[in-house]
Design a protein around this motif. Structure first.
Motif, PDB file in Angstrom:
ATOM      1  N   ARG A  99       4.310 -50.105 -72.444  1.00 28.61           N
ATOM      2  CA  ARG A  99       5.748 -50.188 -72.701  1.00 28.61           C
ATOM      3  C   ARG A  99       6.553 -49.974 -71.413  1.00 28.61           C
ATOM      4  NH1 ARG A  99       3.892 -47.374 -77.346  1.00 28.61           N
ATOM      5  NH2 ARG A  99       4.354 -45.368 -76.381  1.00 28.61           N
ATOM      6  N   GLU A 100       6.110 -49.026 -70.589  1.00 29.38           N
ATOM      7  CA  GLU A 100       6.842 -48.757 -69.348  1.00 29.38           C
ATOM      8  C   GLU A 100       6.746 -49.927 -68.371  1.00 29.38           C
ATOM      9  OE1 GLU A 100       5.040 -45.129 -68.189  1.00 29.38           O
ATOM     10  OE2 GLU A 100       6.223 -43.898 -69.576  1.00 29.38           O
ATOM     11  N   ALA A 101       5.625 -50.627 -68.393  1.00 30.69           N
ATOM     12  CA  ALA A 101       5.511 -51.814 -67.533  1.00 30.69           C
ATOM     13  C   ALA A 101       6.547 -52.860 -67.935  1.00 30.69           C
ATOM     14  CB  ALA A 101       4.093 -52.383 -67.615  1.00 30.69           C
ATOM     15  N   GLU A 102       6.759 -53.005 -69.251  1.00 26.28           N
ATOM     16  CA  GLU A 102       7.785 -53.952 -69.717  1.00 26.28           C
ATOM     17  C   GLU A 102       9.178 -53.517 -69.266  1.00 26.28           C
ATOM     18  OE1 GLU A 102       7.382 -56.706 -71.382  1.00 26.28           O
ATOM     19  OE2 GLU A 102       5.296 -56.631 -72.084  1.00 26.28           O
ATOM     20  N   LEU A 103       9.395 -52.199 -69.219  1.00 21.07           N
ATOM     21  CA  LEU A 103      10.718 -51.686 -68.875  1.00 21.07           C
ATOM     22  C   LEU A 103      11.013 -51.762 -67.379  1.00 21.07           C
ATOM     23  CD1 LEU A 103      10.921 -48.477 -71.116  1.00 21.07           C
ATOM     24  CD2 LEU A 103      12.390 -50.501 -71.281  1.00 21.07           C
ATOM     25  N   PHE A 104      10.030 -51.427 -66.562  1.00 23.64           N
ATOM     26  CA  PHE A 104      10.314 -51.168 -65.153  1.00 23.64           C
ATOM     27  C   PHE A 104       9.818 -52.246 -64.191  1.00 23.64           C
ATOM     28  CE2 PHE A 104       9.843 -46.725 -66.912  1.00 23.64           C
ATOM     29  CZ  PHE A 104      11.204 -46.498 -66.994  1.00 23.64           C
ATOM     30  N   LEU A 105       8.910 -53.101 -64.621  1.00 22.26           N
ATOM     31  CA  LEU A 105       8.391 -54.141 -63.719  1.00 22.26           C
ATOM     32  C   LEU A 105       9.016 -55.480 -64.085  1.00 22.26           C
ATOM     33  CD1 LEU A 105       4.596 -53.177 -63.495  1.00 22.26           C
ATOM     34  CD2 LEU A 105       6.500 -52.495 -61.997  1.00 22.26           C
ATOM     35  N   PRO A 106       9.926 -55.980 -63.265  1.00 24.96           N
ATOM     36  CA  PRO A 106      10.627 -57.222 -63.615  1.00 24.96           C
ATOM     37  C   PRO A 106       9.738 -58.462 -63.556  1.00 24.96           C
ATOM     38  CG  PRO A 106      11.264 -56.481 -61.416  1.00 24.96           C
ATOM     39  CD  PRO A 106      10.418 -55.401 -62.003  1.00 24.96           C
ATOM     40  N   GLU A 107       8.708 -58.455 -62.710  1.00 26.91           N
ATOM     41  CA  GLU A 107       7.860 -59.624 -62.559  1.00 26.91           C
ATOM     42  C   GLU A 107       6.687 -59.572 -63.539  1.00 26.91           C
ATOM     43  OE1 GLU A 107       8.508 -62.170 -60.705  1.00 26.91           O
ATOM     44  OE2 GLU A 107      10.314 -61.254 -59.840  1.00 26.91           O
ATOM     45  N   LYS A 108       6.508 -60.646 -64.272  1.00 25.40           N
ATOM     46  CA  LYS A 108       5.409 -60.697 -65.241  1.00 25.40           C
ATOM     47  C   LYS A 108       4.057 -60.595 -64.550  1.00 25.40           C
ATOM     48  CE  LYS A 108       3.503 -63.365 -69.066  1.00 25.40           C
ATOM     49  NZ  LYS A 108       3.639 -64.579 -69.923  1.00 25.40           N
ATOM     50  N   ALA A 109       3.938 -61.171 -63.363  1.00 19.45           N
ATOM     51  CA  ALA A 109       2.666 -61.116 -62.633  1.00 19.45           C
ATOM     52  C   ALA A 109       2.282 -59.675 -62.323  1.00 19.45           C
ATOM     53  CB  ALA A 109       2.757 -61.933 -61.348  1.00 19.45           C
ATOM     54  N   SER A 131       5.614 -53.627 -56.252  1.00 20.51           N
ATOM     55  CA  SER A 131       6.432 -54.316 -57.254  1.00 20.51           C
ATOM     56  C   SER A 131       7.912 -54.187 -56.940  1.00 20.51           C
ATOM     57  CB  SER A 131       6.153 -53.722 -58.644  1.00 20.51           C
ATOM     58  OG  SER A 131       6.662 -52.399 -58.721  1.00 20.51           O
ATOM     59  N   GLY A 132       8.724 -54.860 -57.751  1.00 21.80           N
ATOM     60  CA  GLY A 132      10.175 -54.791 -57.575  1.00 21.80           C
ATOM     61  C   GLY A 132      10.815 -53.694 -58.382  1.00 21.80           C
ATOM     62  N   ALA A 133      10.036 -52.705 -58.834  1.00 24.40           N
ATOM     63  CA  ALA A 133      10.605 -51.620 -59.636  1.00 24.40           C
ATOM     64  C   ALA A 133      11.540 -50.765 -58.795  1.00 24.40           C
ATOM     65  CB  ALA A 133       9.471 -50.756 -60.207  1.00 24.40           C
ATOM     66  N   ASP A 134      12.598 -50.232 -59.440  1.00 32.32           N
ATOM     67  CA  ASP A 134      13.510 -49.337 -58.722  1.00 32.32           C
ATOM     68  C   ASP A 134      12.871 -47.952 -58.596  1.00 32.32           C
ATOM     69  OD1 ASP A 134      13.707 -48.162 -61.235  1.00 32.32           O
ATOM     70  OD2 ASP A 134      15.663 -49.059 -61.673  1.00 32.32           O
ATOM     71  N   GLY A 135      13.621 -47.049 -57.955  1.00 29.74           N
ATOM     72  CA  GLY A 135      13.073 -45.721 -57.698  1.00 29.74           C
ATOM     73  C   GLY A 135      12.727 -44.966 -58.968  1.00 29.74           C
ATOM     74  N   PHE A 136      13.582 -45.059 -59.986  1.00 26.23           N
ATOM     75  CA  PHE A 136      13.311 -44.359 -61.240  1.00 26.23           C
ATOM     76  C   PHE A 136      12.078 -44.934 -61.922  1.00 26.23           C
ATOM     77  CE2 PHE A 136      13.715 -43.813 -65.818  1.00 26.23           C
ATOM     78  CZ  PHE A 136      13.909 -42.443 -65.908  1.00 26.23           C
ATOM     79  N   GLY A 137      11.965 -46.263 -61.901  1.00 24.65           N
ATOM     80  CA  GLY A 137      10.806 -46.911 -62.522  1.00 24.65           C
ATOM     81  C   GLY A 137       9.509 -46.538 -61.827  1.00 24.65           C
ATOM     82  N   ARG A 138       9.546 -46.520 -60.502  1.00 27.25           N
ATOM     83  CA  ARG A 138       8.338 -46.135 -59.763  1.00 27.25           C
ATOM     84  C   ARG A 138       7.948 -44.694 -60.061  1.00 27.25           C
ATOM     85  NH1 ARG A 138       8.676 -48.774 -53.674  1.00 27.25           N
ATOM     86  NH2 ARG A 138       9.096 -50.920 -54.345  1.00 27.25           N
ATOM     87  N   ARG A 139       8.950 -43.827 -60.161  1.00 26.82           N
ATOM     88  CA  ARG A 139       8.645 -42.427 -60.464  1.00 26.82           C
ATOM     89  C   ARG A 139       8.021 -42.299 -61.847  1.00 26.82           C
ATOM     90  NH1 ARG A 139      12.928 -37.315 -60.573  1.00 26.82           N
ATOM     91  NH2 ARG A 139      11.401 -35.768 -61.290  1.00 26.82           N
ATOM     92  N   ALA A 140       8.572 -42.998 -62.842  1.00 27.99           N
ATOM     93  CA  ALA A 140       8.034 -42.930 -64.202  1.00 27.99           C
ATOM     94  C   ALA A 140       6.600 -43.451 -64.248  1.00 27.99           C
ATOM     95  CB  ALA A 140       8.932 -43.723 -65.152  1.00 27.99           C
TER      96      ALA A 140
END
Length: 293
Positions: free
Chosen positions: A97-107, A165-174
């Motif tokens: 679920r978190e990958a869907e939230l924080f990683l914008p690229e499907k690859a 990845s293109g995740a932001d700082g919060f996404g990378r932390r999570a």
């Protein structure tokens, strides 16, 4: 792991699947033969000392305490291992679920989750100390068989995917915290797998059990007579059976009938992540002859 309903009368006496009887039966027969020899010698050759039950009652209480302590310690290991695998399943579902939230690229999402599936199987392989069977799964893209520690190598690659990845700082932390939780559960499983119960416990249990069963015919000669071998066999079944069960529970990741169903738990993770990977959800693994691997 054995999965079956409450046994009926016939199954109670004759079911072998999931029982330790096939393992301990040769020893039970051996003790019964020794008891038969004791009765024969006492009856026809030389009168052996006949003791009463009091010393064996004290001996039996001490033995039951030792067996009870070891059984509790072994079950605690088994249950902790199951809880750690439950945590791994929860973390894998959350990762999807978190990958869907924080990683914008499907690859990136696909790469991360395929590596997660690789990790869970490599973790299973390491715990069971079996040959690498990950090549049987088409969704595994990378080969970690040459790595010094394959599960950790898969986790490291997952971390690299998150970093790139293109995740932001919060996404990378999570995502980093999620990978940290997975690593903690992995380390807990490895601690159980590589730190067995102290050998002195096994030595004490089996020595004491053998001495008790070998000496107890002397307490039954007067009261049981020619039925002594039968009662010795029953006592041996109880004590040796409990000792053998604790041996299996103390190694929860083994492929014994009382070990944890790691294949089925890995399949649960596959079923949870398949929708995130746009893959067909595989069927659940079902018990074969009451055994779930």
């Amino acid at each position: 792991m054995i999965l079956r309903d409450k046994p009926g009368v016939a199954q109670l006496f004759f079911a072998m699947r999931g029982s330790v009887l096939p393992v301990i039966l040769p020893r039970i027969i051996g003790f019964a033969l020794v008891a038969t020899l004791v009765v024969l010698v006492d009856t026809h050759i030389y009168a052996l000392p006949h003791t009463n039950a009091a010393p064996f009652a004290v001996f039996g209480v001490a033995l039951s305490l030792i067996l009870g302590f070891r059984n509790n310690a072994a079950y605690d290991r088994w249950w902790e291992a199951r809880r750690l695998w439950g945590q791994l399943i929860s973390d894998m579902r959350s990762l999807g679920r978190e990958a869907e939230l924080f990683l914008p690229e499907k690859a990136d999402r696909t790469k991360l989750l395929r590596l997660a599936l690789s990790f869970i199987h490599l973790h299973r392989i390491q715990l069971r100390r079996i040959d690498d069977d990950t090549k049987e799964h088409a969704w595994i893209e990378e080969d970690f068989s040459d790595a010094a520690h394959p599960p950790c190598s898969a986790l490291n690659r997952m971390n690299e995917v998150v970093v790139a990845s293109g995740a932001d700082g919060f996404g990378r932390r999570a995502l980093a915290e999620r990978l940290g939780n997975i690593a903690a559960a992995q380390a807990g499983c490895e601690r159980i797998a590589t730190t067995p119960l102290p050998y002195v416990y096994s030595l004490l249990v089996f020595r004491t059990t053998y001495l008790y069963v070998l000496l107890i015919p002397l307490a039954m000669l007067d009261s049981a007579g020619w039925l002594t071998p039968l009662f010795v066999a029953i006592v041996a079944y109880m004590l040796l059976g409990l000792a053998e069960v604790t041996e299996e529970l103390a190694h929860p990741f083994g492929e014994t009938v009382n070990g944890l169903p790691l294949d089925a738990l890995c399949r649960t993770v596959e079923r949870s992540l398949a929708p995130h990977l746009d893959l067909e959800t595989p069927p659940s693994l079902l018990p074969e002859n009451y055994y779930l691997s």
